[in-house]
Structures are given as C-alpha cells and as structure tokens.
Design a protein around this motif. Structure first.
Motif, PDB file in Angstrom:
ATOM      1  N   ALA A 179       0.842  -1.199   0.000  1.00 52.48           N
ATOM      2  CA  ALA A 179       0.000   0.000   0.000  1.00 52.48           C
ATOM      3  C   ALA A 179       0.875   1.245   0.000  1.00 52.48           C
ATOM      4  O   ALA A 179       2.067   1.190   0.316  1.00 52.48           O
ATOM      5  N   TYR A 180       0.243   2.377  -0.339  1.00 52.85           N
ATOM      6  CA  TYR A 180       0.979   3.636  -0.488  1.00 52.85           C
ATOM      7  C   TYR A 180       0.308   4.737   0.339  1.00 52.85           C
ATOM      8  O   TYR A 180      -0.902   4.946   0.220  1.00 52.85           O
ATOM      9  N   PRO A 181       1.086   5.437   1.169  1.00 50.77           N
ATOM     10  CA  PRO A 181       0.494   6.497   1.990  1.00 50.77           C
ATOM     11  C   PRO A 181      -0.013   7.642   1.125  1.00 50.77           C
ATOM     12  O   PRO A 181       0.688   8.128   0.252  1.00 50.77           O
ATOM     13  N   ASP A 182      -1.249   8.038   1.379  1.00 51.45           N
ATOM     14  CA  ASP A 182      -1.864   9.102   0.592  1.00 51.45           C
ATOM     15  C   ASP A 182      -2.063  10.314   1.491  1.00 51.45           C
ATOM     16  O   ASP A 182      -1.174  10.668   2.247  1.00 51.45           O
ATOM     17  N   GLY A 183      -3.222  10.958   1.432  1.00 56.40           N
ATOM     18  CA  GLY A 183      -3.406  12.213   2.165  1.00 56.40           C
ATOM     19  C   GLY A 183      -3.371  12.038   3.672  1.00 56.40           C
ATOM     20  O   GLY A 183      -4.077  11.195   4.213  1.00 56.40           O
ATOM     21  N   PRO A 184      -2.564  12.852   4.399  1.00 58.91           N
ATOM     22  CA  PRO A 184      -2.511  12.798   5.857  1.00 58.91           C
ATOM     23  C   PRO A 184      -3.294  13.936   6.515  1.00 58.91           C
ATOM     24  O   PRO A 184      -3.492  14.989   5.923  1.00 58.91           O
ATOM     25  N   ILE A 185      -3.727  13.696   7.775  1.00 59.31           N
ATOM     26  CA  ILE A 185      -4.290  14.753   8.618  1.00 59.31           C
ATOM     27  C   ILE A 185      -3.796  14.542  10.040  1.00 59.31           C
ATOM     28  O   ILE A 185      -3.282  13.474  10.379  1.00 59.31           O
ATOM     29  N   VAL A 186      -3.970  15.557  10.887  1.00 62.10           N
ATOM     30  CA  VAL A 186      -3.622  15.463  12.308  1.00 62.10           C
ATOM     31  C   VAL A 186      -4.888  15.637  13.127  1.00 62.10           C
ATOM     32  O   VAL A 186      -5.739  16.474  12.801  1.00 62.10           O
ATOM     33  N   ASP A 187      -5.042  14.830  14.205  1.00 58.44           N
ATOM     34  CA  ASP A 187      -6.235  14.929  15.041  1.00 58.44           C
ATOM     35  C   ASP A 187      -5.951  15.744  16.306  1.00 58.44           C
ATOM     36  O   ASP A 187      -4.859  16.297  16.483  1.00 58.44           O
ATOM     37  N   ALA A 188      -6.951  15.814  17.195  1.00 55.22           N
ATOM     38  CA  ALA A 188      -6.844  16.655  18.388  1.00 55.22           C
ATOM     39  C   ALA A 188      -5.823  16.141  19.394  1.00 55.22           C
ATOM     40  O   ALA A 188      -5.440  16.867  20.323  1.00 55.22           O
ATOM     41  N   GLU A 189      -5.386  14.898  19.248  1.00 54.82           N
ATOM     42  CA  GLU A 189      -4.364  14.332  20.123  1.00 54.82           C
ATOM     43  C   GLU A 189      -2.990  14.340  19.456  1.00 54.82           C
ATOM     44  O   GLU A 189      -2.077  13.644  19.897  1.00 54.82           O
ATOM     45  N   ASP A 190      -2.855  15.115  18.392  1.00 54.10           N
ATOM     46  CA  ASP A 190      -1.608  15.250  17.636  1.00 54.10           C
ATOM     47  C   ASP A 190      -1.146  13.933  17.017  1.00 54.10           C
ATOM     48  O   ASP A 190       0.045  13.751  16.742  1.00 54.10           O
ATOM     49  N   HIS A 191      -2.080  13.007  16.786  1.00 53.05           N
ATOM     50  CA  HIS A 191      -1.786  11.793  16.040  1.00 53.05           C
ATOM     51  C   HIS A 191      -2.013  12.060  14.554  1.00 53.05           C
ATOM     52  O   HIS A 191      -2.838  12.899  14.179  1.00 53.05           O
ATOM     53  N   VAL A 192      -1.297  11.343  13.719  1.00 47.93           N
ATOM     54  CA  VAL A 192      -1.367  11.501  12.267  1.00 47.93           C
ATOM     55  C   VAL A 192      -2.127  10.336  11.656  1.00 47.93           C
ATOM     56  O   VAL A 192      -1.819   9.162  11.930  1.00 47.93           O
ATOM     57  N   TRP A 193      -3.126  10.653  10.846  1.00 53.03           N
ATOM     58  CA  TRP A 193      -3.861   9.648  10.076  1.00 53.03           C
ATOM     59  C   TRP A 193      -3.436   9.752   8.612  1.00 53.03           C
ATOM     60  O   TRP A 193      -3.220  10.855   8.109  1.00 53.03           O
ATOM     61  N   THR A 194      -3.349   8.608   7.937  1.00 51.22           N
ATOM     62  CA  THR A 194      -3.078   8.637   6.506  1.00 51.22           C
ATOM     63  C   THR A 194      -3.969   7.641   5.786  1.00 51.22           C
ATOM     64  O   THR A 194      -4.236   6.546   6.292  1.00 51.22           O
ATOM     65  N   GLY A 195      -4.452   8.043   4.601  1.00 50.89           N
ATOM     66  CA  GLY A 195      -5.098   7.082   3.729  1.00 50.89           C
ATOM     67  C   GLY A 195      -4.052   6.129   3.174  1.00 50.89           C
ATOM     68  O   GLY A 195      -2.892   6.508   3.008  1.00 50.89           O
ATOM     69  N   LEU A 196      -4.456   4.895   2.881  1.00 51.69           N
ATOM     70  CA  LEU A 196      -3.542   3.902   2.309  1.00 51.69           C
ATOM     71  C   LEU A 196      -4.085   3.467   0.949  1.00 51.69           C
ATOM     72  O   LEU A 196      -5.017   2.657   0.863  1.00 51.69           O
ATOM     73  N   TYR A 197      -3.524   4.051  -0.089  1.00 53.25           N
ATOM     74  CA  TYR A 197      -3.900   3.708  -1.464  1.00 53.25           C
ATOM     75  C   TYR A 197      -3.454   2.276  -1.742  1.00 53.25           C
ATOM     76  O   TYR A 197      -2.332   1.901  -1.409  1.00 53.25           O
ATOM     77  N   MET A 198      -4.325   1.475  -2.306  1.00 55.74           N
ATOM     78  CA  MET A 198      -4.111   0.043  -2.540  1.00 55.74           C
ATOM     79  C   MET A 198      -4.171  -0.765  -1.240  1.00 55.74           C
ATOM     80  O   MET A 198      -3.955  -1.977  -1.249  1.00 55.74           O
TER      81      MET A 198
END
Length: 294
Positions: free
Chosen positions: A197-216
């Motif tokens: 899989a490939y990391p796509d768009g990231p965001i940061v949440d209220a706990e300063d954790h990073v989320w990323t979409g996983l293409y494929m």
C-alpha cells in the motif's frame, strides 16, 4: 489496533480520483474533489444534500479562504472559487513548475498560510515538490525530487508539518514556526508496515496523532506523535485517498476513495470504490484556519 467501526457510504460519487476531503467548520459542510473528472464536491451531512462545481482543469484541493471564497489548486496554478457565483478565477501560476506536473494536496497552518505539493501527472518523474503560499507569495518550502507528493498536514499547535512521499512509502516530519520550516526527517516508514500500500493524504487529530489514507491498502492508519502505528480502520474500497474529521463534534470521519485503477474483479471485491465513506472516530479533529489571501 483495528478500530472496526461501522463504515457508511454517504454518497456514490463515482470518483475516478476522489481526494482533498476538508471539513468547513463555518459552513458545516465537507468539500472534496474528483481530480480526474475536474469536480469540486460540496456535501452537507445534516441533510445529505450535495452538489458538483465543474473546475476548468484537474483540481487537487479546495480550502476555505477569506471573503467567503475557496482557494483551489488546479493543474496550472492557484485559483479562487466563489461558491455563490460558481466562478473559478486564476490567481497565480506556480513559478518553475514543469508543464507535465499538477497540484495534488494541501493544508493551512495557524497563520493562514497554505502548504501544498506538486507531482508528475504521469506519476513517473521525480519532478514534484512542496511550496508555501503566504499572502500572495509562493515559494518552495520542504522536500523536493518526489514523483507523487501528498499532504502536507500541520499539527494543531503549528509546531510540526508532515510531508508524504507516496511512491517512496514514507511520511516525513519537520519543525515549523511562523518564520519557516526545518529540515524534513523520517516520521513513519509505511512501506515496512504496509508493503503493498501507499500512503496518501494525511491529517492530524486533536491528540496530535497523524492519520493517513492507504492507497491500494483499503485502510486508514493512525500514528502516534512519535511515529508508532496505533490503529487502523478497514473499508469496502481499496484505494483510500484522504480523511477529514468533521461534523458537530469533529468526530465524524469522512473518507474519499478512487476507482481509476480498478478492474471488474477489483470492483466486485471492493464495491464502494469511488464512494464518499464515513465512520465514527474515537477522537476529534482540529479546526483549520482560513486562508489569508493578502
């Protein structure tokens, strides 16, 4: 590690390349794009209403700006969009960008600056790089020599910025201040965790954790501030591009997907490809600052 929340399909957008999910706090709506179909989508979760605005070229992102406008990144530069008149107006070229490149993803920081990336539209040459738009001025800022950039995203306090090298399967982080950005360093090697899989768009949440979409990868992944994988959420769509946290409590996750690389067999296995999906997040998002245009 698996959140295992119920996934809902909010809209069958038939997105060839859905991207750029962004919660507009003031309007209470979600903006997202279909890059390849030149579509800017508006979705209101309160009543399910939605609409499409046709962009004049491939559109990678749209961010709420001053004066009721959106600032948008298109293939050939930055545009403003007026939701009332439905007019896209060219604001600026991106100096030095190759003709075969396009703009792909973006975010704002607490000072109203826009951080955005470019990429090779053929997804081959390492001609992409990152920029900052600061009250009308555009300058290179952050990593370069990347074929597919994603992000950036900025921490809630504005002290860190994350850059994604999608083909390289890495998320980078750099220190950020009002005066500039530091040297990027490795934050997470997603290829070691999700080799297919490939990391796509990231965001940061209220706990300063990073989320990323996983293409494929049919997932989003959540990382702690020190780069450790702490959670995943699985979807009935294979190519997950970007997530936004919104709704009244900022805990509704909106997720864009793509179907441009799906064959008939893949579509049967992942029937919600191209849909706008949603699930209830265990943590809230952060509000974004409106773009300062001048």
């Amino acid at each position: 590690m698996e959140i295992a929340a119920e996934v809902r399909s909010l809209l069958d957008a038939e997105s060839k390349l859905g991207e750029g999910a962004l919660w507009d706090v003031e309007r209470g709506v979600l903006w997202f794009v279909d890059i390849k179909r030149h579509r800017l989508w508006h979705f209101d979760p309160a009543n399910g209403s939605n609409s499409i605005s046709e962009a004049p070229n491939q559109i990678g992102w749209a961010l709420p700006a001053e004066g009721g406008l959106l600032l948008c990144g298109l293939k050939d530069g930055l545009y403003t969009f007026d939701p009332t008149t439905q007019v896209f107006a060219k604001l600026s070229d991106v100096p030095g960008e190759p003709g075969g490149n396009r703009l792909n993803d973006a975010c704002t920081d607490p000072w109203g600056r826009v951080w955005f990336g470019s990429m090779d539209d053929a997804e081959e040459a390492k001609s992409g790089r990152f920029y900052v738009f600061d009250r009308g001025e555009i300058r290179p800022a952050g990593p370069s020599g990347i074929s597919i950039t994603n992000g950036p995203t900025v921490s809630g306090s504005g002290d860190r910025i994350y850059f994604t090298d999608t083909v390289g399967q890495k998320i980078l982080v750099a220190n950020l201040t009002k005066d500039g950005v530091g040297e990027a360093r490795l934050f997470a090697d997603t290829g070691a965790l999700f080799p297919d899989a490939y990391p796509d768009g990231p965001i940061v949440d209220a706990e300063d954790h990073v989320w990323t979409g996983l293409y494929m990868g049919a997932k989003v992944a959540r990382f702690s501030p020190d780069g450790k994988l702490v959670a995943t959420q699985t979807f009935p769509a294979r190519d997950i591009t970007k997530m936004a946290l919104g709704g009244k409590d900022l805990k509704t996750a909106f997720v864009t997907t793509a179907l441009k690389n799906m064959d008939e067999t893949s579509l049967k296995a992942f029937p919600k490809a191209g849909h706008l999906l949603s699930f209830d997040s265990p943590v809230a998002g952060v509000t974004t600052t409106r773009v300062k245009l001048a």
